[in-house]
Design an enzyme around this catalytic site. Structure first.
Site, PDB file in Angstrom:
ATOM      1  N   ASP A  30      36.610   3.138 -55.423  1.00  0.00           N
ATOM      2  CA  ASP A  30      36.933   2.680 -54.074  1.00  0.00           C
ATOM      3  C   ASP A  30      37.874   3.653 -53.357  1.00  0.00           C
ATOM      4  O   ASP A  30      38.675   4.339 -53.988  1.00  0.00           O
ATOM      5  CB  ASP A  30      37.594   1.286 -54.163  1.00  0.00           C
ATOM      6  CG  ASP A  30      37.621   0.582 -52.807  1.00  0.00           C
ATOM      7  OD1 ASP A  30      36.775   0.890 -51.951  1.00  0.00           O
ATOM      8  OD2 ASP A  30      38.506  -0.272 -52.612  1.00  0.00           O
ATOM      9  N   HIS A  47      32.298   9.610 -48.825  1.00  0.00           N
ATOM     10  CA  HIS A  47      31.278   9.289 -49.838  1.00  0.00           C
ATOM     11  C   HIS A  47      30.739  10.579 -50.453  1.00  0.00           C
ATOM     12  O   HIS A  47      30.532  10.666 -51.662  1.00  0.00           O
ATOM     13  CB  HIS A  47      30.127   8.492 -49.215  1.00  0.00           C
ATOM     14  CG  HIS A  47      30.539   7.152 -48.681  1.00  0.00           C
ATOM     15  ND1 HIS A  47      31.351   6.299 -49.386  1.00  0.00           N
ATOM     16  CD2 HIS A  47      30.260   6.512 -47.509  1.00  0.00           C
ATOM     17  CE1 HIS A  47      31.550   5.197 -48.680  1.00  0.00           C
ATOM     18  NE2 HIS A  47      30.910   5.308 -47.526  1.00  0.00           N
ATOM     19  N   SER A  75      27.648  -2.194 -53.830  1.00  0.00           N
ATOM     20  CA  SER A  75      27.637  -3.616 -54.188  1.00  0.00           C
ATOM     21  C   SER A  75      26.582  -4.363 -53.381  1.00  0.00           C
ATOM     22  O   SER A  75      26.110  -3.875 -52.336  1.00  0.00           O
ATOM     23  CB  SER A  75      29.020  -4.239 -53.933  1.00  0.00           C
ATOM     24  OG  SER A  75      29.196  -4.486 -52.549  1.00  0.00           O
ATOM     25  N   TRP A  79      25.549  -3.899 -48.201  1.00  0.00           N
ATOM     26  CA  TRP A  79      24.482  -3.844 -47.186  1.00  0.00           C
ATOM     27  C   TRP A  79      24.996  -4.262 -45.820  1.00  0.00           C
ATOM     28  O   TRP A  79      24.405  -3.930 -44.795  1.00  0.00           O
ATOM     29  CB  TRP A  79      23.325  -4.785 -47.561  1.00  0.00           C
ATOM     30  CG  TRP A  79      22.575  -4.410 -48.797  1.00  0.00           C
ATOM     31  CD1 TRP A  79      22.615  -5.071 -49.991  1.00  0.00           C
ATOM     32  CD2 TRP A  79      21.648  -3.320 -48.979  1.00  0.00           C
ATOM     33  NE1 TRP A  79      21.783  -4.454 -50.901  1.00  0.00           N
ATOM     34  CE2 TRP A  79      21.173  -3.378 -50.304  1.00  0.00           C
ATOM     35  CE3 TRP A  79      21.174  -2.293 -48.151  1.00  0.00           C
ATOM     36  CZ2 TRP A  79      20.259  -2.468 -50.826  1.00  0.00           C
ATOM     37  CZ3 TRP A  79      20.258  -1.381 -48.675  1.00  0.00           C
ATOM     38  CH2 TRP A  79      19.819  -1.464 -49.986  1.00  0.00           C
ATOM     39  N   LEU A 141      26.109   9.716 -74.203  1.00  0.00           N
ATOM     40  CA  LEU A 141      26.814   8.785 -73.312  1.00  0.00           C
ATOM     41  C   LEU A 141      25.775   7.972 -72.543  1.00  0.00           C
ATOM     42  O   LEU A 141      24.748   8.516 -72.137  1.00  0.00           O
ATOM     43  CB  LEU A 141      27.663   9.592 -72.304  1.00  0.00           C
ATOM     44  CG  LEU A 141      28.247   8.830 -71.111  1.00  0.00           C
ATOM     45  CD1 LEU A 141      29.415   7.941 -71.549  1.00  0.00           C
ATOM     46  CD2 LEU A 141      28.739   9.796 -70.019  1.00  0.00           C
TER      47      LEU A 141
HETATM   48  C1  IPE Z   1      33.640  -2.322 -54.131  1.00  0.00           C
HETATM   49  O1  IPE Z   1      34.331  -1.742 -53.061  1.00  0.00           O
HETATM   50  C2  IPE Z   1      32.257  -1.768 -54.213  1.00  0.00           C
HETATM   51  C3  IPE Z   1      32.160  -0.370 -54.632  1.00  0.00           C
HETATM   52  C4  IPE Z   1      33.137   0.413 -54.970  1.00  0.00           C
HETATM   53  C5  IPE Z   1      30.824   0.149 -54.707  1.00  0.00           C
HETATM   54  P1  IPE Z   1      34.393  -2.433 -51.640  1.00  0.00           P
HETATM   55  O2  IPE Z   1      35.131  -1.510 -50.767  1.00  0.00           O
HETATM   56  O3  IPE Z   1      33.038  -2.842 -51.200  1.00  0.00           O
HETATM   57  O4  IPE Z   1      35.243  -3.752 -51.951  1.00  0.00           O
HETATM   58  P2  IPE Z   1      36.040  -4.700 -50.950  1.00  0.00           P
HETATM   59  O5  IPE Z   1      35.107  -5.034 -49.835  1.00  0.00           O
HETATM   60  O6  IPE Z   1      37.242  -3.948 -50.451  1.00  0.00           O
HETATM   61  O7  IPE Z   1      36.435  -5.885 -51.773  1.00  0.00           O
HETATM   62  C1  IPE Z   2      33.892   2.920 -52.027  1.00  0.00           C
HETATM   63  O1  IPE Z   2      34.648   3.425 -50.976  1.00  0.00           O
HETATM   64  C2  IPE Z   2      32.433   3.335 -51.936  1.00  0.00           C
HETATM   65  C3  IPE Z   2      31.525   2.237 -51.578  1.00  0.00           C
HETATM   66  C4  IPE Z   2      31.854   0.981 -51.422  1.00  0.00           C
HETATM   67  C5  IPE Z   2      30.139   2.589 -51.395  1.00  0.00           C
HETATM   68  P1  IPE Z   2      34.770   2.636 -49.608  1.00  0.00           P
HETATM   69  O2  IPE Z   2      33.664   3.061 -48.718  1.00  0.00           O
HETATM   70  O3  IPE Z   2      34.843   1.168 -49.835  1.00  0.00           O
HETATM   71  O4  IPE Z   2      36.140   3.179 -49.058  1.00  0.00           O
HETATM   72  P2  IPE Z   2      37.297   2.330 -48.369  1.00  0.00           P
HETATM   73  O5  IPE Z   2      37.678   1.246 -49.330  1.00  0.00           O
HETATM   74  O6  IPE Z   2      36.731   1.765 -47.108  1.00  0.00           O
HETATM   75  O7  IPE Z   2      38.377   3.322 -48.141  1.00  0.00           O
HETATM   76 MG    MG Z   3      36.404  -0.095 -50.172  1.00  0.00          MG
END
Ligand code: IPE
Ligand code: IPE
Ligand code: MG
Length: 259
Positions: A30, A47, A75, A79, A141
């Site tokens: 994240d 990303h 997740s 979407w 792995l």
């Molecule tokens: C969790 O991160 C999903 C991924 C890292 C793929 P999110 O950024 O979607 O989680 P929330 O919305 O802050 O809980």
């Molecule tokens: C995690 O990073 C990657 C995905 C959820 C795909 P975020 O895109 O959630 O980044 P923040 O949390 O908004 O900084």
């Molecule tokens: Mg996030």
């Protein structure tokens, strides 16, 4: 029940060198968006930058005897993000499969995608299938990419499979126990989840491996995913090794088992 394997080895404390590290690590990657925004760039820049951290953790896992690495890439709730961000994430997934599958194979990595892949377009589904087939026999792995994954989906999916087997008569209701249920989860055949790392500063699970987290050790870091490095991974592993995993027992009982 102490999990799929005895916790005996996991709690030795006498000599730091003999303390085993985690066999199965999962990471909530994240903080990509915030990392980019801090640099005055658009979220998708983060990303793209995050892919380099994925390479680094795979390398670290291979070099540190981790048997299974599960990465949360997208997740079931993601979407709901702006269409453009979702489409860049899908493109990136395609690109990574194109560019990395062969290298993973060469390094003995088995690639698996966990999650509801039925939602992806045919091209992506085919790439996933090919990469999984190509690497199926590898043993260095297991790299699980959680894509369109939700912990609740995983549990419901397992329940549906079991319900179906009850209907066909293959399984009776009395046969349903934790271990049979576990065998229907997307992580069946993998070692029990030992360590869950979340980057990006939030202290939540965000519908990741809900069933599998039952006795995982949790490690949270403020480091944003594109800045995650082998050093931070090492810090998480060292922290894990210092913990006493009690699985409901008392600390004294665990000490006796460890001797
Ligand atoms: C969790 O991160 C999903 C991924 C890292 C793929 P999110 O950024 O979607 O989680 P929330 O919305 O802050 O809980
Ligand atoms: C995690 O990073 C990657 C995905 C959820 C795909 P975020 O895109 O959630 O980044 P923040 O949390 O908004 O900084
Ligand atoms: Mg996030």
């Amino acid at each position: 029940m102490l999990g799929k394997r005895s916790n005996k080895a996991s709690v030795e404390t006498e000599s730091p060198v003999s303390v085993p590290g985690p066999q199965h690590v999962a990471i909530i990657m994240d903080g990509n968006g915030r990392w980019a925004q801090k640099k005055g760039k658009i979220r998708t820049f983060g990303h793209k930058a995050g892919v380099e951290s994925v390479r680094a953790v795979v390398r670290f896992a291979r070099q540190n005897d981790i048997k299974s690495l599960t990465l949360f890439a997208f997740s079931s709730e993601n979407w709901k993000r702006p269409e453009e961000e979702v489409s860049v994430l899908m493109e990136l997934f395609n690109l990574v499969l194109n560019n990395e599958a062969k290298r993973l194979h060469k390094n003995g990595v088995r690639l698996k995608v966990i999650g509801d892949v039925s939602a992806f377009d045919d091209k992506l589904k085919e790439k996933i299938r090919k990469a999984e087939d190509m690497t199926a026999e590898n043993e260095a792995l297991v790299l699980n990419i959680a894509a369109n994954y939700g912990g609740r989906w995983d549990i419901v999916n397992a329940a549906q499979q079991l319900a179906n087997e009850v209907v066909t008569g293959a399984v009776s209701i009395e046969d349903i126990n934790e271990s049979l249920f576990d065998s229907k989860m997307s992580t069946a055949d993998l070692p029990e989840l030992d360590l869950l790392i979340r980057t990006g500063g939030e202290h939540r699970i965000s519908n990741f491996l809900l069933w599998q987290c039952a006795y995982a050790e949790l490690f949270f870091t403020d480091v944003l995913w594109p800045d995650f490095s082998e050093e931070v991974f090492q810090e998480a592993v060292d922290d894990f090794k210092r913990r006493q995993r009690r699985f409901g027992l008392t600390g004294d009982q665990v000490d006796v088992i460890a001797k």
